[in-house]
Design an enzyme around this catalytic site. Sequence first.
Site, mmCIF file in Angstrom:
data_model
loop_
_atom_site.group_PDB
_atom_site.id
_atom_site.type_symbol
_atom_site.label_atom_id
_atom_site.label_comp_id
_atom_site.label_asym_id
_atom_site.label_seq_id
_atom_site.Cartn_x
_atom_site.Cartn_y
_atom_site.Cartn_z
ATOM 1 N N GLU A 172 22.851 60.036 50.091
ATOM 2 C CA GLU A 172 23.625 60.634 48.438
ATOM 3 C C GLU A 172 22.285 61.630 48.124
ATOM 4 O OE1 GLU A 172 23.651 56.738 46.742
ATOM 5 O OE2 GLU A 172 21.506 56.108 46.438
ATOM 6 N N GLY A 194 8.805 39.160 40.434
ATOM 7 C CA GLY A 194 9.938 40.324 40.427
ATOM 8 C C GLY A 194 11.465 39.893 39.989
HETATM 9 C C1 LIG Z 1 17.480 54.197 46.490
HETATM 10 C C2 LIG Z 1 17.975 53.260 46.160
HETATM 11 C C3 LIG Z 1 19.247 53.056 46.503
HETATM 12 C C4 LIG Z 1 20.316 51.786 46.324
HETATM 13 N N1 LIG Z 1 21.661 51.860 46.780
HETATM 14 C C5 LIG Z 1 22.196 49.997 46.554
HETATM 15 C C6 LIG Z 1 23.591 50.946 46.458
HETATM 16 O O1 LIG Z 1 23.859 51.370 46.260
HETATM 17 N N2 LIG Z 1 23.583 49.316 46.487
HETATM 18 C C7 LIG Z 1 23.291 47.831 47.216
HETATM 19 O O2 LIG Z 1 24.371 47.314 46.850
HETATM 20 N N3 LIG Z 1 22.277 48.138 47.055
HETATM 21 C C8 LIG Z 1 21.428 49.357 47.343
HETATM 22 N N4 LIG Z 1 20.067 48.818 46.952
HETATM 23 C C9 LIG Z 1 19.353 48.108 46.946
HETATM 24 C C10 LIG Z 1 19.046 47.105 46.353
HETATM 25 O O3 LIG Z 1 18.307 47.585 45.411
HETATM 26 C C11 LIG Z 1 18.579 45.988 46.769
HETATM 27 O O4 LIG Z 1 18.916 45.151 47.783
HETATM 28 C C12 LIG Z 1 18.044 45.267 45.749
HETATM 29 O O5 LIG Z 1 17.200 45.836 44.648
HETATM 30 C C13 LIG Z 1 17.036 44.322 45.723
HETATM 31 O O6 LIG Z 1 16.179 43.146 45.177
HETATM 32 P P1 LIG Z 1 15.345 42.847 44.915
HETATM 33 O O7 LIG Z 1 15.160 41.604 43.652
HETATM 34 O O8 LIG Z 1 15.005 41.778 45.850
HETATM 35 O O9 LIG Z 1 14.190 43.273 44.507
HETATM 36 P P2 LIG Z 1 13.923 44.363 43.279
HETATM 37 O O10 LIG Z 1 15.585 45.103 42.814
HETATM 38 O O11 LIG Z 1 13.123 45.471 44.790
HETATM 39 O O12 LIG Z 1 13.037 44.070 42.375
HETATM 40 C C14 LIG Z 1 11.531 43.563 42.938
HETATM 41 C C15 LIG Z 1 10.515 43.415 42.122
HETATM 42 O O13 LIG Z 1 9.315 43.263 42.419
HETATM 43 C C16 LIG Z 1 8.278 43.463 41.294
HETATM 44 N N5 LIG Z 1 7.477 43.188 41.952
HETATM 45 C C17 LIG Z 1 7.422 43.686 42.850
HETATM 46 N N6 LIG Z 1 5.730 43.413 43.596
HETATM 47 C C18 LIG Z 1 5.385 42.785 42.701
HETATM 48 C C19 LIG Z 1 4.228 42.478 42.703
HETATM 49 N N7 LIG Z 1 3.410 42.216 43.562
HETATM 50 N N8 LIG Z 1 3.619 41.754 41.563
HETATM 51 C C20 LIG Z 1 4.652 41.549 39.872
HETATM 52 N N9 LIG Z 1 6.254 42.130 40.385
HETATM 53 C C21 LIG Z 1 6.347 42.804 41.822
HETATM 54 C C22 LIG Z 1 8.931 44.822 41.394
HETATM 55 O O14 LIG Z 1 8.628 45.631 40.480
HETATM 56 C C23 LIG Z 1 10.695 45.498 40.610
HETATM 57 O O15 LIG Z 1 10.661 44.772 39.563
HETATM 58 C C24 LIG Z 1 19.757 50.513 46.664
HETATM 59 C C25 LIG Z 1 17.731 50.502 46.500
HETATM 60 C C26 LIG Z 1 17.413 51.404 46.857
HETATM 61 C C27 LIG Z 1 15.939 52.184 46.793
#
Ligand SMILES: Cc1cc2nc3c(=O)[nH]c(=O)nc-3n(C[C@H](O)[C@H](O)[C@H](O)COP(=O)(O)OP(=O)(O)OC[C@H]3O[C@@H](n4cnc5c(N)ncnc54)[C@H](O)[C@@H]3O)c2cc1C
Length: 456
Positions: free
Chosen positions: A172, A13
Amino acid sequence: MTSEAILRVVIVGAGFGGLNAAQALAKAHVRITVIDRKNYHTFQPLLYQVATAGLSPGEIAAPIRSILRSHKNIEVLMAEVTGFDLDRRMVKTPEADISYDYLIVAAGASHAYFGHDDWEPYAPGLKTIEDALEIRRRVLLAFELAERQAAAGETEVPLNFVVVGAGPTGVELAGTLAEISRHALAHEFRSIDPARTHILLIEGGPRVLAAYAEGLSRSAQEQLNHLGVEVRTSTVVTQIEPGAVYAGQTRLPATVVLWAAGVAASPLGKKLGATVDRAGRVLVQSDLSLPGHPEVFVIGDLAALKDEQGKMLPGVAPVAIQQGRFAAKMIREELASHTNSGSPSFAGSDARPPFHYWDKGSLATIGRAAAVAEFGRIHISGFIAWLSWLFVHILFLIGFRNRLLVFIQWAWSYVTYERGARLITGSTYLPGWTGDQHTATVASEAPQEIHTGPAK
Ligand SMILES: Cc1cc2nc3c(=O)[nH]c(=O)nc-3n(C[C@H](O)[C@H](O)[C@H](O)COP(=O)(O)OP(=O)(O)OC[C@H]3O[C@@H](n4cnc5c(N)ncnc54)[C@H](O)[C@@H]3O)c2cc1C
């Protein structure tokens, strides 16, 4: 491990957590493999801007390969991870198994329909660029179909947008839809008046933005009302079908329904074989490691961890970023202790410090010049909160080019009210739109409550 062998860290990810872990490890003497199903990183906090035609996808996303290109010890693989073999220390993809010494799983979360996956085609959620483009398509298409129907002489033209879930994303979306219909589109149609579009935000709980202080929730609701959004709290959606949302026996006509109500962790959490909570998040140790596997870290939206006060850490970008950096730091510190021969030896979770989240505050935007912000005991609403939100989001956007473009776009649309990415691409089918014979309400009226039999 031989004296020349370099440990391999695999990161699943390249969201906020994975990217930050990779960057924090880039100078360490390790080989890093970042695996993501997409070739780009998405700045999710600005997805709603793509969904509402304010920004284009390329302005909120950047190729992972390009973000990491200066780090020679990082390779990027575009692949779907399907599972793990923790005993053999392998990550499984359809093409090959990839070995690791350390593993960081940061696969994030997606939206959940509380057991009603059949609602998804009628009420798309917002998690990916594809979702945002689909929402944009439906929203813009609704106006076009209404104009065509009205131009053909029909007087009963439906334009009711229903957003389900009043967390930050629902708020939003609803606020920006109001802004578009009252400003950006207001003077461009001849047969309909977009300003009379009815926007309804439905929330099952008693208040909007429930994670914020009560005063800020109240302020957010007032700002939404001021923008022209009707808010219904303590209203549980019981059924969604093409063209309508049901709350118990009340049928609410809906030209477009958007889902912003539930979150489910990536199914990869369960594939790690550890205990998961109801949302599918992995119950990690205090050092973010998987119980029994100190070499495996689970971070970001996929991890469930409580803070020192026993409160679950929120699924927000700063948590994922800080956890990514923390996992990288644990690995860096342990590298020195690995022997030059034989297998690496991992510190147990009790030998590592616990992860501590530094909460710098929360911001939620509502629409043009409308937002709320909570910095500890300091609570702000309105224009100043919105400016803070703008500043933080431009600052943290990945890539200088994107920051500059987004800044210019926002400055331009603030002055002109224009939204530059109003393209309808793909199909011209809108679920629930039955040709020019739609039976929903007039654009000028609020949705009427039609009492039917028991909700299906
Ligand atoms: C619409 C929206 C608005 C948001 N607004 C805010 C905000 O204003 N402020 C804030 O702080 N947070 C916000 N968030 C939350 C924030 O984006 C998340 O908390 C954050 O992205 C989490 O990071 P992460 O690295 O855990 O996962 P993610 O950023 O979701 O990254 C996960 C990655 O894993 C990859 N992946 C998943 N499954 C697989 C697989 N099986 N094989 C290979 N790759 C895979 C995906 O492609 C992705 O690139 C928002 C979320 C959304 C959806």
